[in-house]
Design a protein around this motif. Structure first.
Motif: not given
Length: 237
Positions: A71-80, A82-89, A163-165
Motif C-alpha cells: 500500500v505504501a508503494e502504491f500511494f508513493f507511485n500514485k502521488y509523486p 505529495q509529502e510524507e505526511g499525506f502518504l502516511t495518512k 473518496q479515501l483522500v
C-alpha cells in the motif's frame, strides 16, 4: 454464548475450494493449507484442541507487514508530488481495521472464515483474516503475485481512492466534539491483552456510563480510534 454462535465453516470439497478462491484471488492456490490457516480464527483452535488446527495469527502478523509495504508503494507511485505526511495518512486509512473489515466483507471473505467468536462483537475479525490471506498469498506465490492481488484485485476493484483522500479517520476527536455538542460524557476502558503475536488492546467505549461498543487494536490509541469508528458507523452519525 453458544459454541456455534456466529460460526462459519469452509467445508467445500478441495476442488470447490480452489475454484472459489481462484475467483477471488485471480490465480489458483498451490498450497491450500496456507489458505485454510488464514481463515481459521483462534476461537476454533482454542475450543477444538485439534493438533492439526493452527490459527491465522502468525499469518496475520506477516500479512500486516506485507500489506503495509504494498500500500505504501502504491500511494508513493500514485502521488509523486505529495509529502510524507499525506502518504502516511493515506496508507493508514486503507489499512485501518474498520476499513479492512468492510473490504473483506465486500470481497466475500466472511463466508470463508471458520470461527466460533461472535462476529457482531469482534469487530476486527474479518480485517484480521484479510491480513492473514495476504500473508498466505506471499508464502504461497511470492511478493510479486501478492502485490498484483492487492493492487489489481483489491485496490483497483474495491477502493475509491479519491473518496479515501477525503475520508475522516480521527474518530476520537469527532467523538469529543459530538459529546460536547450533545452534553454527553464518555470514557474508554482499555485492557492490555496478549496472544501468540504479543500485546494488543481491547477498548470499551462508555457513554453516560453505558457500554456502547468494543474494539481492539495493536496499540491503546488504535483501539480507542477503532471503538469510536465503530460507534459512529453503527449509529449512522
Amino acid at each position: 454464548m453458544s459454541l456455534f454462535k456466529g460460526i462459519r465453516f469452509f467445508l467445500l470439497p478441495d476442488k470447490s475450494k480452489n475454484r472459489t478462491l481462484k475467483n477471488i484471488l485471480g490465480f489458483s492456490p498451490s498450497n491450500m493449507a496456507l489458505y485454510e490457516q488464514a481463515f481459521t480464527h483462534k476461537s476454533i483452535v482454542n475450543e477444538t484442541n485439534e493438533d492439526n488446527k493452527v490459527s491465522n495469527e502468525r499469518l496475520e502478523y506477516l500479512g500486516d507487514a506485507i500489506l503495509g509495504a504494498i500500500v505504501a508503494e502504491f500511494f508513493f507511485n500514485k502521488y509523486p508530488y505529495q509529502e510524507e505526511g499525506f502518504l502516511t495518512k493515506m496508507r493508514s486509512k486503507l489499512v485501518n481495521r474498520t476499513y479492512l473489515n468492510d473490504l473483506s466483507i465486500d470481497i466475500g471473505l466472511d463466508t470463508f472464515l471458520e470461527t466460533s467468536a461472535d462476529t457482531s462483537r469482534t469487530k476486527s475479525i474479518f480485517g484480521d483474516a484479510f491480513e492473514a490471506l495476504v500473508g498466505a498469498i506471499y508464502l504461497d506465490k511470492g511478493y510479486s503475485t501478492c502485490r498484483k492481488f492487492v493492487i489489481n484485485k483489491i485496490i483497483k476493484d474495491y477502493v475509491d481512492v479519491e473518496q479515501l483522500v477525503h475520508m475522516e479517520t480521527d474518530f476520537k476527536s469527532k467523538l469529543v466534539e459530538w459529546c460536547q455538542k450533545n452534553k454527553k460524557r464518555f470514557e474508554f476502558i482499555v485492557q492490555e491483552l496478549e496472544n501468540g503475536n504479543g500485546k494488543y488492546y481491547r477498548c470499551q467505549l462508555m457513554i453516560n456510563k453505558q457500554l456502547q461498543t468494543t474494539a481492539e487494536g495493536k496499540s491503546k490509541k488504535l483501539a480507542e480510534q477503532n471503538a469510536c469508528s465503530v460507534y459512529f458507523i453503527e449509529n449512522s452519525i
